[in-house]
Design a protein around this motif. Structure first.
Motif, PDB file in Angstrom:
ATOM      1  N   UNK A   1       0.901  -1.243  -0.084  1.00  0.00           N
ATOM      2  CA  UNK A   1      -0.026  -0.179  -0.072  1.00  0.00           C
ATOM      3  C   UNK A   1       1.032   1.193  -0.082  1.00  0.00           C
ATOM      4  N   UNK A   2       0.654   2.249  -0.778  1.00  0.00           N
ATOM      5  CA  UNK A   2       1.800   3.053  -0.974  1.00  0.00           C
ATOM      6  C   UNK A   2       0.883   4.404  -0.846  1.00  0.00           C
ATOM      7  N   UNK A   3       0.348   4.571   0.214  1.00  0.00           N
ATOM      8  CA  UNK A   3      -0.679   5.839   0.324  1.00  0.00           C
ATOM      9  C   UNK A   3       0.305   7.204   0.580  1.00  0.00           C
ATOM     10  N   UNK A   4       1.727   6.884   0.730  1.00  0.00           N
ATOM     11  CA  UNK A   4       2.309   8.336   1.179  1.00  0.00           C
ATOM     12  C   UNK A   4       3.561   8.193   0.013  1.00  0.00           C
ATOM     13  N   UNK A   5       3.410   7.425  -1.232  1.00  0.00           N
ATOM     14  CA  UNK A   5       4.331   7.430  -2.426  1.00  0.00           C
ATOM     15  C   UNK A   5       4.416   8.971  -2.892  1.00  0.00           C
ATOM     16  N   UNK A   6       5.647   9.423  -2.882  1.00  0.00           N
ATOM     17  CA  UNK A   6       5.860  10.763  -3.581  1.00  0.00           C
ATOM     18  C   UNK A   6       5.671  11.895  -2.424  1.00  0.00           C
ATOM     19  N   UNK A   7       5.475  11.388  -1.271  1.00  0.00           N
ATOM     20  CA  UNK A   7       5.220  12.354  -0.007  1.00  0.00           C
ATOM     21  C   UNK A   7       6.526  12.745   0.589  1.00  0.00           C
ATOM     22  N   UNK A   8       6.708  13.972   0.915  1.00  0.00           N
ATOM     23  CA  UNK A   8       8.112  14.146   1.617  1.00  0.00           C
ATOM     24  C   UNK A   8       7.631  14.239   3.214  1.00  0.00           C
ATOM     25  N   UNK A   9       8.191  13.618   4.027  1.00  0.00           N
ATOM     26  CA  UNK A   9       7.614  13.571   5.619  1.00  0.00           C
ATOM     27  C   UNK A   9       8.991  14.025   6.469  1.00  0.00           C
ATOM     28  N   UNK A  10       8.769  15.251   7.089  1.00  0.00           N
ATOM     29  CA  UNK A  10       9.702  15.391   8.331  1.00  0.00           C
ATOM     30  C   UNK A  10       9.484  14.912   9.344  1.00  0.00           C
ATOM     31  N   UNK A  11      10.550  14.168  10.183  1.00  0.00           N
ATOM     32  CA  UNK A  11      10.145  13.689  11.715  1.00  0.00           C
ATOM     33  C   UNK A  11      11.345  14.182  12.531  1.00  0.00           C
ATOM     34  N   UNK A  12      10.984  14.883  13.576  1.00  0.00           N
ATOM     35  CA  UNK A  12      12.098  15.058  14.585  1.00  0.00           C
ATOM     36  C   UNK A  12      11.786  14.073  15.685  1.00  0.00           C
ATOM     37  N   UNK A  13      13.147  13.568  16.213  1.00  0.00           N
ATOM     38  CA  UNK A  13      12.797  12.384  17.296  1.00  0.00           C
ATOM     39  C   UNK A  13      13.850  12.402  18.112  1.00  0.00           C
ATOM     40  N   UNK A  14      13.558  11.724  19.499  1.00  0.00           N
ATOM     41  CA  UNK A  14      14.618  11.724  20.322  1.00  0.00           C
ATOM     42  C   UNK A  14      14.925  12.968  21.266  1.00  0.00           C
ATOM     43  N   UNK A  15      15.826  12.930  22.157  1.00  0.00           N
ATOM     44  CA  UNK A  15      16.065  13.943  22.981  1.00  0.00           C
ATOM     45  C   UNK A  15      16.844  15.179  22.275  1.00  0.00           C
TER      46      UNK A  15
ATOM     47  N   UNK B   1      12.001   6.353  20.174  1.00  0.00           N
ATOM     48  CA  UNK B   1      11.483   4.922  19.389  1.00  0.00           C
ATOM     49  C   UNK B   1      10.306   5.325  18.801  1.00  0.00           C
ATOM     50  N   UNK B   2       9.549   6.241  19.326  1.00  0.00           N
ATOM     51  CA  UNK B   2       8.189   6.527  18.542  1.00  0.00           C
ATOM     52  C   UNK B   2       8.394   7.177  17.184  1.00  0.00           C
ATOM     53  N   UNK B   3       9.333   8.065  17.226  1.00  0.00           N
ATOM     54  CA  UNK B   3       9.721   8.842  15.962  1.00  0.00           C
ATOM     55  C   UNK B   3      10.184   7.652  14.847  1.00  0.00           C
ATOM     56  N   UNK B   4      11.189   6.731  15.381  1.00  0.00           N
ATOM     57  CA  UNK B   4      11.759   5.679  14.453  1.00  0.00           C
ATOM     58  C   UNK B   4      10.468   4.884  14.065  1.00  0.00           C
ATOM     59  N   UNK B   5       9.668   4.343  15.156  1.00  0.00           N
ATOM     60  CA  UNK B   5       8.495   3.475  14.316  1.00  0.00           C
ATOM     61  C   UNK B   5       7.717   4.192  13.294  1.00  0.00           C
ATOM     62  N   UNK B   6       7.342   5.548  13.337  1.00  0.00           N
ATOM     63  CA  UNK B   6       6.794   6.329  12.509  1.00  0.00           C
ATOM     64  C   UNK B   6       7.625   6.293  11.269  1.00  0.00           C
ATOM     65  N   UNK B   7       8.901   6.536  11.186  1.00  0.00           N
ATOM     66  CA  UNK B   7       9.804   6.541   9.957  1.00  0.00           C
ATOM     67  C   UNK B   7       9.632   5.133   9.228  1.00  0.00           C
ATOM     68  N   UNK B   8       9.626   3.908  10.104  1.00  0.00           N
ATOM     69  CA  UNK B   8       9.651   2.695   9.473  1.00  0.00           C
ATOM     70  C   UNK B   8       8.170   2.589   8.759  1.00  0.00           C
ATOM     71  N   UNK B   9       7.093   2.830   9.332  1.00  0.00           N
ATOM     72  CA  UNK B   9       5.898   2.872   8.867  1.00  0.00           C
ATOM     73  C   UNK B   9       5.624   3.625   7.757  1.00  0.00           C
ATOM     74  N   UNK B  10       6.112   4.763   7.547  1.00  0.00           N
ATOM     75  CA  UNK B  10       6.084   5.704   6.546  1.00  0.00           C
ATOM     76  C   UNK B  10       6.771   5.313   5.264  1.00  0.00           C
ATOM     77  N   UNK B  11       7.917   4.695   5.442  1.00  0.00           N
ATOM     78  CA  UNK B  11       8.742   4.193   4.516  1.00  0.00           C
ATOM     79  C   UNK B  11       8.166   2.896   3.734  1.00  0.00           C
ATOM     80  N   UNK B  12       7.434   2.384   4.643  1.00  0.00           N
ATOM     81  CA  UNK B  12       6.601   1.081   4.057  1.00  0.00           C
ATOM     82  C   UNK B  12       5.649   1.515   3.210  1.00  0.00           C
ATOM     83  N   UNK B  13       4.970   2.606   3.484  1.00  0.00           N
ATOM     84  CA  UNK B  13       4.181   3.211   2.696  1.00  0.00           C
ATOM     85  C   UNK B  13       4.261   4.142   1.411  1.00  0.00           C
TER      86      UNK B  13
END
Ligand code: CTP
Length: 424
Positions: free
Chosen positions: A182-196, A214-226
Protein backbone atom coordinates in the motif's frame (compact mmCIF):
# COMPACT_ATOMS: atom_id res chain seq x y z
CA UNK A 1 6.02 -6.10 -12.14
CA UNK A 2 9.59 -6.85 -11.14
CA UNK A 3 10.88 -5.25 -14.34
CA UNK A 4 14.09 -3.33 -13.74
CA UNK A 5 14.38 -4.48 -10.14
CA UNK A 6 17.81 -5.57 -8.95
CA UNK A 7 18.16 -8.65 -6.83
CA UNK A 8 21.03 -10.40 -5.13
CA UNK A 9 20.19 -14.05 -4.86
CA UNK A 10 22.20 -15.85 -2.20
CA UNK A 11 22.30 -19.62 -2.52
CA UNK A 12 23.56 -21.82 0.30
CA UNK A 13 24.41 -25.54 0.62
CA UNK A 14 21.02 -27.22 0.49
CA UNK A 15 19.45 -29.73 -1.83
CA UNK A 16 16.83 -27.04 -2.52
CA UNK A 17 19.53 -25.11 -4.41
CA UNK A 18 18.05 -26.60 -7.60
CA UNK A 19 14.93 -24.48 -6.96
CA UNK A 20 17.10 -21.36 -6.96
CA UNK A 21 17.86 -22.02 -10.64
CA UNK A 22 14.15 -21.86 -11.43
CA UNK A 23 13.72 -18.81 -9.19
CA UNK A 24 16.48 -17.07 -11.19
CA UNK A 25 14.67 -17.92 -14.42
CA UNK A 26 11.36 -16.55 -13.15
CA UNK A 27 12.98 -13.30 -11.98
CA UNK A 28 14.80 -12.88 -15.29
CA UNK A 29 11.61 -13.58 -17.24
CA UNK A 30 9.99 -10.63 -15.47
CA UNK A 31 12.85 -8.38 -16.56
CA UNK A 32 14.65 -8.25 -13.21
CA UNK A 33 18.43 -8.18 -12.89
CA UNK A 34 19.89 -10.98 -10.80
CA UNK A 35 23.37 -11.30 -9.33
CA UNK A 36 24.03 -14.59 -7.62
CA UNK A 37 26.29 -15.30 -4.68
CA UNK A 38 26.95 -18.97 -4.06
CA UNK A 39 28.42 -20.16 -0.76
CA UNK A 40 31.28 -22.71 -0.82
CA UNK A 41 28.84 -25.50 0.14
CA UNK A 42 26.28 -24.17 -2.32
CA UNK A 43 28.74 -25.05 -5.08
CA UNK A 44 28.44 -28.71 -4.09
CA UNK A 45 24.74 -28.62 -4.93
CA UNK A 46 24.54 -26.52 -8.08
CA UNK A 47 27.17 -25.35 -10.53
CA UNK A 48 28.11 -21.73 -11.15
CA UNK A 49 27.86 -22.43 -14.89
CA UNK A 50 24.13 -23.21 -14.66
CA UNK A 51 23.47 -20.13 -12.57
CA UNK A 52 25.66 -17.81 -14.65
CA UNK A 53 23.81 -18.89 -17.78
CA UNK A 54 20.39 -18.39 -16.22
CA UNK A 55 21.22 -15.05 -14.56
CA UNK A 56 23.30 -13.61 -17.41
CA UNK A 57 25.83 -12.57 -14.82
CA UNK A 58 29.05 -13.97 -13.41
CA UNK A 59 28.30 -15.98 -10.29
CA UNK A 60 30.18 -14.72 -7.25
CA UNK A 61 31.61 -17.26 -4.88
CA UNK A 62 34.81 -15.87 -3.40
CA UNK A 63 36.16 -12.66 -1.97
CA UNK A 64 38.77 -12.67 -4.75
CA UNK A 65 38.92 -13.84 -8.32
CA UNK A 66 41.77 -16.31 -8.19
CA UNK A 67 42.98 -15.80 -11.75
CA UNK A 68 43.50 -12.02 -11.62
CA UNK A 69 43.20 -11.22 -7.88
CA UNK A 70 40.29 -8.81 -8.46
CA UNK A 71 38.19 -8.18 -5.36
CA UNK A 72 34.43 -8.79 -5.28
CA UNK A 73 33.16 -5.81 -3.32
CA UNK A 74 30.43 -6.98 -0.98
CA UNK A 75 29.75 -3.36 -0.03
CA UNK A 76 29.01 -2.36 -3.62
CA UNK A 77 26.81 -5.41 -4.09
CA UNK A 78 24.83 -4.54 -0.99
CA UNK A 79 24.27 -1.02 -2.26
CA UNK A 80 23.39 -2.10 -5.79
CA UNK A 81 20.43 -4.30 -4.93
CA UNK A 82 16.80 -3.38 -4.34
CA UNK A 83 16.47 -6.55 -2.30
CA UNK A 84 18.61 -9.49 -1.27
CA UNK A 85 16.99 -12.92 -1.26
CA UNK A 86 18.67 -15.86 0.43
CA UNK A 87 17.03 -18.95 -1.00
CA UNK A 88 17.64 -21.62 0.06
CA UNK A 89 18.92 -20.51 3.48
CA UNK A 90 20.34 -23.36 5.56
CA UNK A 91 20.16 -23.55 9.36
CA UNK A 92 23.90 -22.87 9.36
CA UNK A 93 23.67 -19.68 7.29
CA UNK A 94 20.69 -18.48 9.34
CA UNK A 95 22.68 -19.06 12.56
CA UNK A 96 25.65 -17.15 11.18
CA UNK A 97 23.46 -14.27 9.97
CA UNK A 98 21.83 -14.04 13.40
CA UNK A 99 25.24 -13.76 15.04
CA UNK A 100 27.05 -11.50 12.63
CA UNK A 101 29.48 -14.19 11.45
CA UNK A 102 30.84 -13.30 8.02
CA UNK A 103 33.18 -16.00 6.78
CA UNK A 104 32.02 -16.03 3.18
CA UNK A 105 31.00 -13.52 0.50
CA UNK A 106 27.27 -14.11 1.04
CA UNK A 107 27.52 -13.28 4.73
CA UNK A 108 29.69 -10.19 4.31
CA UNK A 109 27.27 -8.94 1.67
CA UNK A 110 24.35 -9.59 4.03
CA UNK A 111 26.01 -7.64 6.85
CA UNK A 112 26.69 -4.63 4.66
CA UNK A 113 23.45 -4.73 2.65
CA UNK A 114 21.25 -1.68 3.09
CA UNK A 115 18.35 -3.12 1.14
CA UNK A 116 15.56 -5.33 2.52
CA UNK A 117 16.74 -8.91 3.06
CA UNK A 118 14.42 -11.86 2.50
CA UNK A 119 15.25 -15.31 3.82
CA UNK A 120 13.67 -18.55 2.55
CA UNK A 121 14.77 -21.35 4.91
CA UNK A 122 15.26 -24.92 3.70
CA UNK A 123 16.09 -27.74 6.09
CA UNK A 124 14.93 -30.91 7.75
CA UNK A 125 11.87 -30.57 10.00
CA UNK A 126 13.74 -31.26 13.24
CA UNK A 127 16.41 -28.72 12.37
CA UNK A 128 13.70 -26.19 11.59
CA UNK A 129 11.83 -26.85 14.82
CA UNK A 130 14.94 -26.77 16.98
CA UNK A 131 14.72 -23.89 19.48
CA UNK A 132 18.11 -22.64 18.30
CA UNK A 133 16.90 -22.26 14.70
CA UNK A 134 13.62 -20.72 15.84
CA UNK A 135 15.50 -18.25 18.07
CA UNK A 136 17.84 -17.37 15.20
CA UNK A 137 14.90 -16.71 12.87
CA UNK A 138 13.30 -14.47 15.50
CA UNK A 139 16.59 -12.60 15.83
CA UNK A 140 16.74 -12.12 12.07
CA UNK A 141 13.18 -10.78 12.08
CA UNK A 142 14.01 -8.40 14.91
CA UNK A 143 16.77 -6.99 12.68
CA UNK A 144 14.13 -6.22 10.04
CA UNK A 145 14.77 -9.19 7.76
CA UNK A 146 11.77 -10.91 6.20
CA UNK A 147 11.26 -14.65 6.49
CA UNK A 148 9.36 -16.63 3.86
CA UNK A 149 8.14 -19.56 5.93
CA UNK A 150 9.07 -22.98 4.54
CA UNK A 151 6.29 -25.24 3.27
CA UNK A 152 5.23 -28.57 4.72
CA UNK A 153 5.77 -31.73 2.69
CA UNK A 154 8.22 -34.42 1.74
CA UNK A 155 11.78 -33.58 2.71
CA UNK A 156 15.08 -34.72 1.24
CA UNK A 157 15.67 -36.80 4.38
CA UNK A 158 12.62 -38.90 3.54
CA UNK A 159 10.74 -37.42 6.49
CA UNK A 160 7.59 -35.38 6.13
CA UNK A 161 7.08 -32.00 7.77
CA UNK A 162 7.82 -28.29 7.69
CA UNK A 163 11.15 -27.37 6.18
CA UNK A 164 10.80 -27.41 2.37
CA UNK A 165 11.91 -24.17 0.80
CA UNK A 166 8.88 -22.31 -0.51
CA UNK A 167 8.26 -22.85 -4.25
CA UNK A 168 9.92 -20.29 -6.58
CA UNK A 169 6.56 -19.13 -7.98
CA UNK A 170 5.37 -18.33 -4.47
CA UNK A 171 8.59 -16.47 -3.67
CA UNK A 172 8.11 -14.34 -6.79
CA UNK A 173 4.48 -13.58 -5.80
CA UNK A 174 5.72 -12.66 -2.31
CA UNK A 175 8.31 -10.29 -3.81
CA UNK A 176 5.72 -8.65 -6.05
CA UNK A 177 3.46 -8.04 -3.06
CA UNK A 178 6.35 -6.77 -0.97
CA UNK A 179 7.57 -4.28 -3.55
CA UNK A 180 4.17 -2.81 -4.25
CA UNK A 181 2.73 -2.55 -0.72
CA UNK A 182 0.00 0.00 0.00
CA UNK A 183 1.55 3.22 -1.07
CA UNK A 184 -0.54 5.98 0.47
CA UNK A 185 2.56 8.10 1.03
CA UNK A 186 4.31 7.55 -2.30
CA UNK A 187 5.85 10.80 -3.47
CA UNK A 188 5.17 12.46 -0.12
CA UNK A 189 8.01 14.13 1.75
CA UNK A 190 7.79 13.72 5.50
CA UNK A 191 9.90 15.39 8.16
CA UNK A 192 10.19 13.71 11.55
CA UNK A 193 12.00 15.12 14.56
CA UNK A 194 12.75 12.44 17.15
CA UNK A 195 14.71 11.68 20.28
CA UNK A 196 15.99 14.03 22.96
CA UNK A 197 18.27 17.01 22.53
CA UNK A 198 21.35 17.59 24.65
CA UNK A 199 22.22 21.14 25.64
CA UNK A 200 25.84 21.70 26.51
CA UNK A 201 26.75 22.94 29.99
CA UNK A 202 30.46 22.25 29.66
CA UNK A 203 32.53 19.60 27.78
CA UNK A 204 31.34 16.81 30.10
CA UNK A 205 27.80 17.79 31.08
CA UNK A 206 24.55 18.53 29.36
CA UNK A 207 20.86 19.09 29.99
CA UNK A 208 18.81 16.33 28.40
CA UNK A 209 15.81 14.11 28.94
CA UNK A 210 14.79 10.45 28.88
CA UNK A 211 13.35 10.36 25.35
CA UNK A 212 14.44 7.24 23.44
CA UNK A 213 13.34 8.32 19.96
CA UNK A 214 11.55 4.99 19.53
CA UNK A 215 8.19 6.50 18.58
CA UNK A 216 9.80 8.64 15.89
CA UNK A 217 11.70 5.64 14.54
CA UNK A 218 8.52 3.55 14.45
CA UNK A 219 6.82 6.33 12.50
CA UNK A 220 9.73 6.53 10.06
CA UNK A 221 9.56 2.79 9.46
CA UNK A 222 5.80 2.78 8.93
CA UNK A 223 6.04 5.73 6.53
CA UNK A 224 8.79 4.17 4.48
CA UNK A 225 6.75 1.00 4.11
CA UNK A 226 4.02 3.16 2.65
CA UNK A 227 6.30 4.82 0.16
CA UNK A 228 7.21 8.09 1.88
CA UNK A 229 10.46 9.94 1.47
CA UNK A 230 11.36 10.55 5.12
CA UNK A 231 13.83 13.05 6.55
CA UNK A 232 14.45 11.90 10.09
CA UNK A 233 16.17 14.46 12.29
CA UNK A 234 17.34 12.44 15.24
CA UNK A 235 18.68 13.63 18.56
CA UNK A 236 21.51 11.83 20.40
CA UNK A 237 21.43 8.94 22.84
CA UNK A 238 20.46 6.02 20.64
CA UNK A 239 22.59 2.95 21.09
CA UNK A 240 24.47 1.94 17.94
CA UNK A 241 23.10 -1.60 18.12
CA UNK A 242 19.47 -0.53 18.47
CA UNK A 243 17.66 -2.93 16.08
CA UNK A 244 15.08 -0.34 15.15
CA UNK A 245 17.75 2.20 14.23
CA UNK A 246 19.51 -0.51 12.25
CA UNK A 247 16.29 -1.22 10.41
CA UNK A 248 15.82 2.43 9.63
CA UNK A 249 19.40 2.58 8.33
CA UNK A 250 18.77 -0.45 6.16
CA UNK A 251 15.58 1.02 4.70
CA UNK A 252 17.43 4.25 4.03
CA UNK A 253 19.98 2.50 1.84
CA UNK A 254 20.92 3.81 -1.54
CA UNK A 255 20.13 0.28 -2.61
CA UNK A 256 16.47 1.24 -2.52
CA UNK A 257 17.00 3.81 -5.24
CA UNK A 258 14.79 2.08 -7.71
CA UNK A 259 12.50 0.27 -5.32
CA UNK A 260 8.98 1.54 -4.97
CA UNK A 261 9.33 1.53 -1.24
CA UNK A 262 10.30 4.84 0.32
CA UNK A 263 13.55 6.08 1.71
CA UNK A 264 14.86 7.71 4.83
CA UNK A 265 17.55 10.33 5.07
CA UNK A 266 18.90 10.28 8.56
CA UNK A 267 20.16 13.58 9.98
CA UNK A 268 21.92 13.33 13.34
CA UNK A 269 21.85 16.36 15.62
CA UNK A 270 22.72 17.02 19.24
CA UNK A 271 21.16 20.30 20.37
CA UNK A 272 17.74 21.88 19.93
CA UNK A 273 19.32 24.72 17.98
CA UNK A 274 20.84 22.24 15.48
CA UNK A 275 17.53 20.40 15.21
CA UNK A 276 15.77 23.68 14.52
CA UNK A 277 18.25 24.70 11.79
CA UNK A 278 17.95 21.35 9.99
CA UNK A 279 14.16 21.28 10.24
CA UNK A 280 13.75 24.90 9.19
CA UNK A 281 15.90 24.39 6.12
CA UNK A 282 13.94 21.49 4.68
CA UNK A 283 10.46 22.42 5.92
CA UNK A 284 9.27 24.27 2.76
CA UNK A 285 9.76 21.04 0.75
CA UNK A 286 7.77 18.89 3.15
CA UNK A 287 4.20 17.67 2.79
CA UNK A 288 3.91 16.38 6.34
CA UNK A 289 6.00 17.29 9.40
CA UNK A 290 5.82 15.22 12.55
CA UNK A 291 7.40 16.75 15.64
CA UNK A 292 8.06 13.76 17.87
CA UNK A 293 11.27 15.06 19.46
CA UNK A 294 11.50 15.92 23.13
CA UNK A 295 13.39 19.15 22.59
CA UNK A 296 14.96 20.54 25.76
CA UNK A 297 12.98 23.69 26.51
CA UNK A 298 16.01 25.52 27.88
CA UNK A 299 19.71 25.67 27.18
CA UNK A 300 22.59 27.19 29.12
CA UNK A 301 23.11 30.83 28.20
CA UNK A 302 26.86 30.47 28.27
CA UNK A 303 28.15 26.91 27.74
CA UNK A 304 31.72 26.60 29.01
CA UNK A 305 34.66 25.35 26.97
CA UNK A 306 36.37 23.83 30.03
CA UNK A 307 34.97 21.74 32.84
CA UNK A 308 33.21 23.70 35.55
CA UNK A 309 35.08 23.34 38.90
CA UNK A 310 34.20 24.25 42.44
CA UNK A 311 31.35 21.83 42.88
CA UNK A 312 31.57 21.94 46.70
CA UNK A 313 30.25 25.47 46.67
CA UNK A 314 27.62 24.63 44.08
CA UNK A 315 27.04 26.72 40.99
CA UNK A 316 24.10 28.04 39.05
CA UNK A 317 23.51 28.00 35.34
CA UNK A 318 21.63 30.72 33.52
CA UNK A 319 19.17 29.16 31.12
CA UNK A 320 17.60 30.66 28.02
CA UNK A 321 14.76 29.18 25.94
CA UNK A 322 15.54 26.94 22.99
CA UNK A 323 13.80 27.68 19.70
CA UNK A 324 10.33 26.13 19.67
CA UNK A 325 10.70 24.17 16.43
CA UNK A 326 7.05 23.19 16.17
CA UNK A 327 5.83 26.72 16.80
CA UNK A 328 8.21 28.27 14.28
CA UNK A 329 7.30 25.73 11.59
CA UNK A 330 3.62 26.26 12.44
CA UNK A 331 4.01 29.92 11.47
CA UNK A 332 5.34 28.90 8.05
CA UNK A 333 2.71 26.25 7.33
CA UNK A 334 0.95 26.43 3.94
CA UNK A 335 -2.52 25.06 3.18
CA UNK A 336 -1.01 22.04 1.44
CA UNK A 337 1.14 21.10 4.45
CA UNK A 338 0.22 19.14 7.58
CA UNK A 339 1.96 19.57 10.94
CA UNK A 340 1.62 16.93 13.61
CA UNK A 341 2.76 17.36 17.20
CA UNK A 342 3.12 15.33 20.36
CA UNK A 343 2.24 16.23 23.90
CA UNK A 344 3.65 14.17 26.73
CA UNK A 345 1.86 15.11 29.89
CA UNK A 346 2.23 13.89 33.45
CA UNK A 347 -1.48 14.20 34.15
CA UNK A 348 -4.58 13.66 31.98
CA UNK A 349 -3.33 16.52 29.84
CA UNK A 350 -6.26 17.09 27.47
CA UNK A 351 -6.47 20.80 28.06
CA UNK A 352 -2.76 21.28 27.81
CA UNK A 353 -2.63 19.23 24.57
CA UNK A 354 -5.44 21.29 23.03
CA UNK A 355 -3.66 24.50 23.98
CA UNK A 356 -0.42 23.23 22.38
CA UNK A 357 -2.32 22.25 19.25
CA UNK A 358 -3.58 25.81 18.81
CA UNK A 359 -0.39 27.51 19.93
CA UNK A 360 1.77 25.55 17.52
CA UNK A 361 -0.76 25.40 14.64
CA UNK A 362 -0.86 21.57 14.57
CA UNK A 363 -3.42 19.78 12.42
CA UNK A 364 -3.21 16.82 14.75
CA UNK A 365 -1.76 16.33 18.20
CA UNK A 366 -0.82 12.99 19.72
CA UNK A 367 -1.23 13.00 23.46
CA UNK A 368 0.43 10.47 25.69
CA UNK A 369 -0.08 10.67 29.37
CA UNK A 370 2.53 9.36 31.79
CA UNK A 371 -0.44 8.38 33.96
CA UNK A 372 -1.16 5.54 31.53
CA UNK A 373 0.90 2.41 32.20
CA UNK A 374 3.17 1.56 29.26
CA UNK A 375 2.90 4.98 27.63
CA UNK A 376 5.58 7.53 26.93
CA UNK A 377 9.38 7.43 26.95
CA UNK A 378 11.66 4.47 26.53
CA UNK A 379 9.27 1.51 26.28
CA UNK A 380 8.10 -0.36 23.21
CA UNK A 381 4.43 0.37 23.81
CA UNK A 382 2.38 3.53 23.86
CA UNK A 383 -1.16 4.60 24.60
CA UNK A 384 -2.28 7.66 22.71
CA UNK A 385 -5.16 10.05 22.42
CA UNK A 386 -5.50 11.77 19.03
CA UNK A 387 -6.96 15.22 18.72
CA UNK A 388 -7.56 16.32 15.13
CA UNK A 389 -9.27 19.31 13.55
CA UNK A 390 -12.60 18.73 15.29
CA UNK A 391 -10.79 19.04 18.67
CA UNK A 392 -12.53 15.87 19.89
CA UNK A 393 -10.15 13.50 21.71
CA UNK A 394 -10.09 9.87 20.63
CA UNK A 395 -8.31 7.51 23.03
CA UNK A 396 -6.69 4.36 21.64
CA UNK A 397 -5.74 1.13 23.42
CA UNK A 398 -2.25 0.37 24.67
CA UNK A 399 -0.36 -0.94 21.61
CA UNK A 400 3.15 -1.55 20.33
CA UNK A 401 4.78 1.65 19.05
CA UNK A 402 4.66 0.06 15.59
CA UNK A 403 0.86 -0.26 15.73
CA UNK A 404 0.53 3.19 17.26
CA UNK A 405 2.50 4.52 14.27
CA UNK A 406 -0.05 2.91 11.92
CA UNK A 407 -2.96 4.55 13.79
CA UNK A 408 -1.22 7.91 13.47
CA UNK A 409 -0.68 7.42 9.73
CA UNK A 410 -4.34 6.48 9.23
CA UNK A 411 -5.33 9.69 10.99
CA UNK A 412 -2.90 11.80 8.93
CA UNK A 413 -4.43 10.38 5.74
CA UNK A 414 -7.94 11.00 7.07
CA UNK A 415 -7.34 14.64 7.94
CA UNK A 416 -5.31 15.20 4.77
CA UNK A 417 -8.31 14.13 2.72
CA UNK A 418 -10.95 15.98 4.72
CA UNK A 419 -10.78 19.40 3.07
CA UNK A 420 -8.36 18.63 0.28
CA UNK A 421 -7.29 15.39 -1.39
CA UNK A 422 -3.67 15.17 -0.27
CA UNK A 423 -3.46 11.34 -0.34
CA UNK A 424 -4.56 8.65 -2.77
N1 CTP B 1 8.51 21.07 20.44
C1 CTP B 1 9.41 21.59 19.55
N2 CTP B 1 10.41 22.42 19.98
C2 CTP B 1 10.50 22.73 21.27
C3 CTP B 1 9.59 22.20 22.21
C4 CTP B 1 8.61 21.37 21.77
O1 CTP B 1 9.31 21.29 18.35
N3 CTP B 1 11.46 23.54 21.67
C5 CTP B 1 7.42 20.20 19.94
C6 CTP B 1 7.53 18.76 20.40
O2 CTP B 1 8.25 18.00 19.48
C7 CTP B 1 6.07 18.35 20.47
C8 CTP B 1 5.35 19.63 20.83
O3 CTP B 1 6.21 20.68 20.47
O4 CTP B 1 5.56 17.95 19.23
C9 CTP B 1 4.98 19.76 22.29
O5 CTP B 1 6.13 19.54 23.08
P1 CTP B 1 6.09 19.75 24.65
O6 CTP B 1 7.46 19.63 25.20
O7 CTP B 1 5.00 18.89 25.22
O8 CTP B 1 5.57 21.23 24.65
P2 CTP B 1 6.12 22.55 25.28
O9 CTP B 1 5.66 23.65 24.40
O10 CTP B 1 7.57 22.44 25.55
O11 CTP B 1 5.26 22.61 26.61
P3 CTP B 1 5.59 22.15 28.13
O12 CTP B 1 5.50 23.41 28.86
O13 CTP B 1 4.49 21.18 28.46
O14 CTP B 1 6.96 21.53 28.12
Amino acid sequence: MLHGKKFILGITGSIAAYKAAYLTRLLKKQGAEVKIILTPYGKEFITPVTLATLSDNTVLTDFFKHDDGAWNSHVELGLWADAMIIAPATANTIAKMANGVCDNLLLTTYLSARCPVIVAPAMDLDMFQHPATQANLKTLESYGNHIIEPATGELASGLEGKGRMEEPEKIVTWLEGFLKKKQRFTGKKVLITAGPTFEKIDPVRFIGNYSSGKMGLALAEALVEEGADVSLILGPNLEVGNPRLHRVRRESGIGNRQAEIGRISLIHVVSGEEMYKEAHEIYPDMDVSIMAAAVADFKPLDPKESKIKGKEKGFSIDLVPNPDIAKELGKLKRADQLNIGFALETDEGLESALAKKHRKNFDLIVLNSLQDQGAGFGGDTNQITLIAKDNKPRKFELKSKKDVAKDILDEIVRIGNQDQKLFP
